[in-house]
Enzyme design. Structure first.
Site, short mmCIF file in Angstrom:
data_model
loop_
_atom_site.label_atom_id
_atom_site.label_comp_id
_atom_site.label_asym_id
_atom_site.label_seq_id
_atom_site.Cartn_x
_atom_site.Cartn_y
_atom_site.Cartn_z
N ASP A 291 0.87 -1.18 0.00
CA ASP A 291 0.00 0.00 0.00
C ASP A 291 0.91 1.24 0.00
OD1 ASP A 291 -2.14 1.67 -0.07
OD2 ASP A 291 -3.22 0.73 1.57
C1 BGC Z 1 -4.98 3.26 -0.07
C2 BGC Z 1 -5.09 2.23 -1.17
C3 BGC Z 1 -4.93 2.89 -2.52
C4 BGC Z 1 -3.58 3.60 -2.54
C5 BGC Z 1 -3.27 4.25 -3.87
C6 BGC Z 1 -3.73 4.12 -0.22
O1 BGC Z 1 -3.74 5.18 0.67
O2 BGC Z 1 -4.98 2.61 1.18
O3 BGC Z 1 -6.32 1.55 -1.08
O4 BGC Z 1 -5.03 1.95 -3.54
O5 BGC Z 1 -3.58 4.59 -1.53
O6 BGC Z 1 -4.02 5.37 -4.07
#
Ligand code: BGC
Length: 757
Positions: A291
């Site tokens: 993530d």
């Molecule tokens: C979120 C993810 C997301 C990623 C990219 C993160 O803060 O938890 O679900 O895909 O950002 O935007």
């Protein structure tokens, strides 16, 4: 010499392809061979580069400005980046791909990822809302359209579906998943993956999907985002992991790990989750992206000393790609050179990444998704029709006393009141991708275009809800004092035959980082509702919300209540379809609505405890100031008609493990309108080697019935369906008594039982 000749022969096609600046041809059968041969000619730096993902924060169609952007452009040219996120448009993806394809040594195409969560340009209901439709075909279709629109804009990878089970309405991201049930979420995961990825990932109308967040994120303690998760092995395997296992089996191309600490280990650094369970036990061959910065965040967790240490932990644990964390870029080469990390781990990660790129067809044509033709072929009008259809199927009717709904033809004067009544932005939701701000059909607009000229529609906002800046990153300020519009709203209500009261949550009250300790109607909304109700009792409360709300007062006083979530582009039209009875509501809650926030986490598939009930004194598992049950339980939702369930018939009262049995129930439409009912099957394992939930959803069917019609609905119960993760850490069905329950929600159920021998 012989060995060298052999190597040259293997590499010849690749080398000639790259030297001629053409692309590497792929075919499914020899993907593995090609992946191996590419990896064999890559330098360590190039391999590590594939494991790095950048966010495209600069304008790729112009020259990069600033030191960091210039550095990143150089890295792309050297082939030291595997993928990018947030690079959108045919032009921008083309330019980024060109930097790699025209400058790097090996010319491995980039993947372009983006959060396409509930639509790309055409916005569909938020996932929690869409799940309320229990209509898997519709959910597959909206994923297919989202993929098509995203692919037409250069994106070939979505970070969806989010399949975190969540039982806590305080958690802002509950809107992004499918609710509290592992069986339902698993089926939604499969439908979404089919929709995004189709049959063949190399088809330029499909994109790679991501099962996220692996794992436990939805169990953040106290519903506070990114918080620690304390769950035991039993809960992990029986509740949290099943949707992920279903996603892996459905062939999802990628997984994303999660921010949270799971029982002392950040999920991003968990070998148990990533290598042992996902890659080994489930034998899954895709790649795991971290993530956003979650590898680097292991420093904050107090689990890694610095970026290099974080990289070591993550790569050993099986995280294959570093999203914007800078850890792999900083530390991996050095870690391999010093012998701390075995290069075989790097090779494995790179092979996983290249495999997905081959499947996407990027080696055949790196620009496959940067095709201006695709955008021109999109029929957005057709997509809007699907958005309206799925939106109306997602609306849950919670209460309909006095048969206020559907709105009768005798109603000539409707007052539409509330801060969300003419809100064209909230229905687009928080994860809105390229959905334009203020582009949804509001409730007021939907109602106005549905009524004829002989119905008067008066609008009064009553009060503001959200104030000031409304953006993805900033907290939303709520109006708690200004009641400037109350008087006009009360006047409108006084004169109306019927009030449509549009309350709930602003789009920026739920979503990432939007946890709340209160889940009632924020700001002055509750007060507005009281004032309106004082002057007109014919109130239909239409809620727009991304989480279960605490609405006990409304449930007791307001005669009709509709949950309209954040329904996307066609929201207002879909709401009008339901309010005027052009669509008979069929949706059911995928998540429990509590009586009070203090009940959270609240879920139907709870354990019995040693003291389940004894209302005569306090020494049982309950509250002294409130009922312990949900206000509106999982699986609940009304229709404009009524359904009656007959007794269950079992094909046998005993079952051997190699057999299955059938349970049948007659379901009758006892009302005057045709309607759809979600018939739900629940099972309970009465005694087992670990404690088991009081009931678990194990099947459902959407049945359409004409007035007076009866259908026999059957479910097959197999040994597989009875399995759970037991005391021996195995998935097994244990002999003994099982209860089988069927009904239209998780509470009102017909029950029978059988024995598994
Ligand atoms: C979120 C993810 C997301 C990623 C990219 C993160 O803060 O938890 O679900 O895909 O950002 O935007």
């Amino acid at each position: 010499m012989k060995k060298q000749l052999l190597l040259l022969a293997c590499l010849f096609p690749i080398l000639t392809a790259t030297s001629q600046n053409t692309t590497i041809k792929s075919s499914i059968e020899n993907v593995e061979k090609k992946v191996d041969s590419i990896v064999s000619i890559m330098t360590l730096e190039e391999k590590v580069g594939q494991m790095v993902q950048y966010s495209g924060t600069w304008d790729l169609t112009g020259p990069a400005s600033g030191n960091q952007n210039q550095y990143r452009e150089e890295q792309l040219k050297k082939g030291l980046v595997g993928s990018m996120l947030n690079v959108l448009s045919v032009e921008a993806t083309w330019e980024a791909q060109k930097l790699v394809m025209e400058n790097s040594r090996i010319k491995i195409p980039l993947m372009f990822g983006y959060d396409v969560i509930h639509g790309y340009k055409t916005i569909f209901p938020v996932p929690l809302g869409e799940t309320a439709s229990w209509d898997l075909k519709a959910m597959e279709e909206t994923a297919r359209i989202s993929a098509l629109e995203a692919a037409a804009d250069g994106v070939n990878w979505t970070f969806a579906p989010m399949i975190d089970i969540s039982r806590d309405a305080r958690w802002g991201r509950i809107m992004e998943g499918s609710g509290e049930d592992p069986f339902l979420t698993s089926r939604v995961a499969e439908a979404k993956i089919r929709g995004y990825q189709g049959e063949d990932l190399s088809n330029p109308a499909t994109i790679a999907a991501t099962a996220k967040h692996f794992a436990g994120y939805g169990f953040a303690e106290a519903g506070r985002d990114y918080n620690t998760v304390h769950v035991g092995e039993n809960e992990l395997h029986n509740t949290i992991l099943p949707p992920f296992k279903a996603a892996a089996a459905a062939g999802v191309a990628t997984f994303m790990n999660s921010f949270n600490d799971l029982d002392g280990t950040p999920a991003t650094g968990s070998k148990m989750l990533q290598r042992d369970i996902l890659k080994e036990d489930w034998d899954w061959d895709g790649f795991i992206v971290s993530d956003w910065g979650s590898i680097a965040e292991m420093i904050n967790h107090g689990f890694a000393e610095d970026l290099t240490h974080a990289a070591e932990i993550a790569v050993k644990a099986g995280s294959d790609m570093d999203m914007e964390g800078g850890a792999y870029e900083t530390g991996l080469v050095q870690l391999v050179n010093s012998g701390e990390v075995d290069e075989a781990l790097i090779d494995d990660a790179v092979k996983r990444i290249l495999r997905v790129k081959f499947k996407l067809g990027l080696f055949e044509d790196p620009y496959r998704y940067s095709n201006p033709q695709m955008a021109q072929q999109l029929n957005l009008k057709e997509h809007r029709a699907v958005a309206r259809d799925v939106a109306k199927k997602s609306i849950v009717l919670l209460k309909n006393d006095k048969n206020l709904l559907p709105i009768a033809s005798s109603v000539k004067n409707i007052a539409v009141i509330g801060p969300l009544a003419d809100d064209k932005d909230t229905p687009i939701g928080n994860w809105r991708a390229q959905g334009e701000a203020n582009s949804a059909v509001s409730i007021l607009e939907g109602l106005k275009s549905a009524v004829g000229n002989n119905v008067k529609v008066t609008y009064a906002k009553g009060a503001d809800l959200g104030m000031g800046e409304r953006t993805f990153l900033k907290p939303l300020k709520i109006n708690t004092t200004d009641k400037y519009g109350f008087k006009a709203a009360i006047d409108a209500a006084k004169k109306a035959d019927l009030v449509i009261l549009a309350l709930g949550e602003d789009a920026f009250q739920s979503g990432e980082g939007r946890s709340q300790v209160e889940i009632g109607l924020a700001g002055v909304q509750q007060e507005l509702m009281h004032e309106i109700y004082k002057v007109n009792k014919n109130v239909v409360l239409v809620l727009q919300n991304g989480r279960p709300l605490e609405i006990s007062w409304a449930a007791e006083n307001i005669p009709a209540i509709v949950v309209a979530w954040q329904l996307g582009t066609e929201s207002g039209n879909a709401i009008a379809d339901v309010l005027f009875g052009r669509y008979n509501p069929s949706a059911k809650l995928p998540v429990s609505f509590p009586r009070a926030v203090g009940q959270e986490p609240l879920y139907y598939n709870q354990k019995n405890t040693g003291r389940p009930s004894n209302p005569s004194d306090v020494t049982y598992s309950a509250y002294t100031d409130e009922e312990k049950t949900a206000l509106y339980p999982f699986g609940y939702g009304l229709s404009y008609t009524t359904f009656e369930y007959g007794d269950l018939t079992l094909s046998s009262e005993e079952m051997n493990p190699q057999e299955s049995l059938t349970v049948t129930v007659p379901v009758t439409n006892t009302g005057k309108k045709a309607g759809k009912e979600v018939v739900q099957l629940y099972l309970r394992d009465m005694v087992a080697s670990t404690t088991r939930p009081v009931k678990e959803l194990k099947g459902f069917e959407l049945v359409e019935l004409q007035p007076g019609e009866t259908k026999q609905v059957s479910f097959t119960i197999s040994n597989e369906l009875l399995k759970f993760y037991n005391v021996n850490k195995e998935w097994a069905a244990e002999p003994g008594e099982f209860q089988v329950m069927i009904g239209g929600n998780s509470i009102d159920l017909k029950t029978e039982s059988f024995r598994l021998n």
